[in-house]
Design an enzyme around this catalytic site. Sequence first.
Site, short mmCIF file in Angstrom:
data_model
loop_
_atom_site.label_atom_id
_atom_site.label_comp_id
_atom_site.label_asym_id
_atom_site.label_seq_id
_atom_site.Cartn_x
_atom_site.Cartn_y
_atom_site.Cartn_z
N LYS A 14 0.15 -1.67 0.63
CA LYS A 14 -0.39 -0.28 0.16
C LYS A 14 1.30 1.42 0.14
O LYS A 14 0.59 2.01 -0.76
CB LYS A 14 -0.97 -0.55 1.06
CG LYS A 14 -1.93 -0.52 1.75
CD LYS A 14 -2.98 -0.50 2.73
CE LYS A 14 -2.32 -1.17 3.59
NZ LYS A 14 -1.42 -1.65 4.75
N ARG A 89 -12.16 1.98 9.14
CA ARG A 89 -11.51 -0.34 9.09
C ARG A 89 -12.55 -0.71 10.10
O ARG A 89 -12.51 -1.49 10.22
CB ARG A 89 -10.35 0.34 10.63
CG ARG A 89 -8.82 0.57 9.99
CD ARG A 89 -7.96 0.65 11.07
NE ARG A 89 -6.71 0.69 9.99
CZ ARG A 89 -5.35 0.82 10.79
NH1 ARG A 89 -5.40 -0.02 11.64
NH2 ARG A 89 -4.43 1.56 10.18
N ARG A 128 11.34 -7.49 5.34
CA ARG A 128 11.39 -6.26 5.42
C ARG A 128 11.30 -5.94 7.08
O ARG A 128 12.55 -4.92 7.56
CB ARG A 128 10.01 -5.26 5.30
CG ARG A 128 9.66 -3.79 5.91
CD ARG A 128 8.53 -3.58 5.84
NE ARG A 128 7.84 -3.35 6.95
CZ ARG A 128 5.65 -3.23 6.78
NH1 ARG A 128 5.70 -2.68 5.57
NH2 ARG A 128 5.80 -3.31 7.34
N ARG A 134 11.37 -2.59 12.82
CA ARG A 134 10.20 -2.96 13.00
C ARG A 134 9.92 -4.13 13.98
O ARG A 134 10.05 -4.89 13.26
CB ARG A 134 8.69 -2.77 11.75
CG ARG A 134 9.03 -1.07 11.74
CD ARG A 134 8.00 -1.40 10.37
NE ARG A 134 6.40 -1.58 10.87
CZ ARG A 134 5.71 -1.22 10.19
NH1 ARG A 134 5.38 -0.19 9.51
NH2 ARG A 134 4.77 -1.86 10.37
N ARG A 146 -1.23 -10.28 12.75
CA ARG A 146 -1.33 -8.75 12.06
C ARG A 146 -2.99 -9.15 10.61
O ARG A 146 -3.09 -8.36 10.39
CB ARG A 146 -0.37 -7.71 11.27
CG ARG A 146 0.13 -7.26 13.06
CD ARG A 146 1.83 -6.76 12.35
NE ARG A 146 1.71 -6.08 11.35
CZ ARG A 146 2.76 -5.48 11.17
NH1 ARG A 146 3.74 -5.96 10.83
NH2 ARG A 146 2.34 -4.15 10.05
#
Length: 195
Positions: A14, A89, A128, A134, A146
């Site tokens: 995204k 959401r 990533r 992260r 997630r």
Amino acid sequence: MVNIILFGPPGSGKGTQSANLIQKYGLIHLSTGDLLRSEIGAQTPLGMEAKKVMDQGQLVPDEVVIGMISSKLDANPEARGFIFDGFPRTSAQAEALDKLLALKKTSIAAVLSLEVPEDELIKRLLNRGLTSGRSDDASEEIVKARIVEYHNKTAPVADHYAKYGKFKKIKGNGSIEEIFSLLSKEIDELVSEKV
């Protein structure tokens, strides 16, 4: 004005695709996270209200977020359109957004959902995590949680927009260019309908 919601689970691309679409179509990126940080930084009344709630570890109420979105829309009257990222959401947020946009004499043109197989998402996020620093990208268990959370929360939003024929699934695996081309094709059709 062409308003798009870009949907997709974590790792679907995204962020990358939003940046490309903003550049190509001159749309304004509307990320609720960015809005919250900006309003808090500017110490606006909405920002201070949001900070108080966040400092207590709670989610910012929908009406505060909708108020911030309304301010952003008002601040950009000449916008060619907006890309909504991270909002709505829930079905309640989708309905509130629809009402707000109707008041502003516009609407969501399409919800474009990047569809990526789960094993590919996990691979992308773990890769990533090797460079992003992260913590939520570092563990396969957290990554899977997630993705499940995303599907549980956003399925009703997809259903909400599907009722109006605005929900489109886009193949989200392939090269960045291939996916961008598929998204552009959808947006070009929307733009030509508006002319």
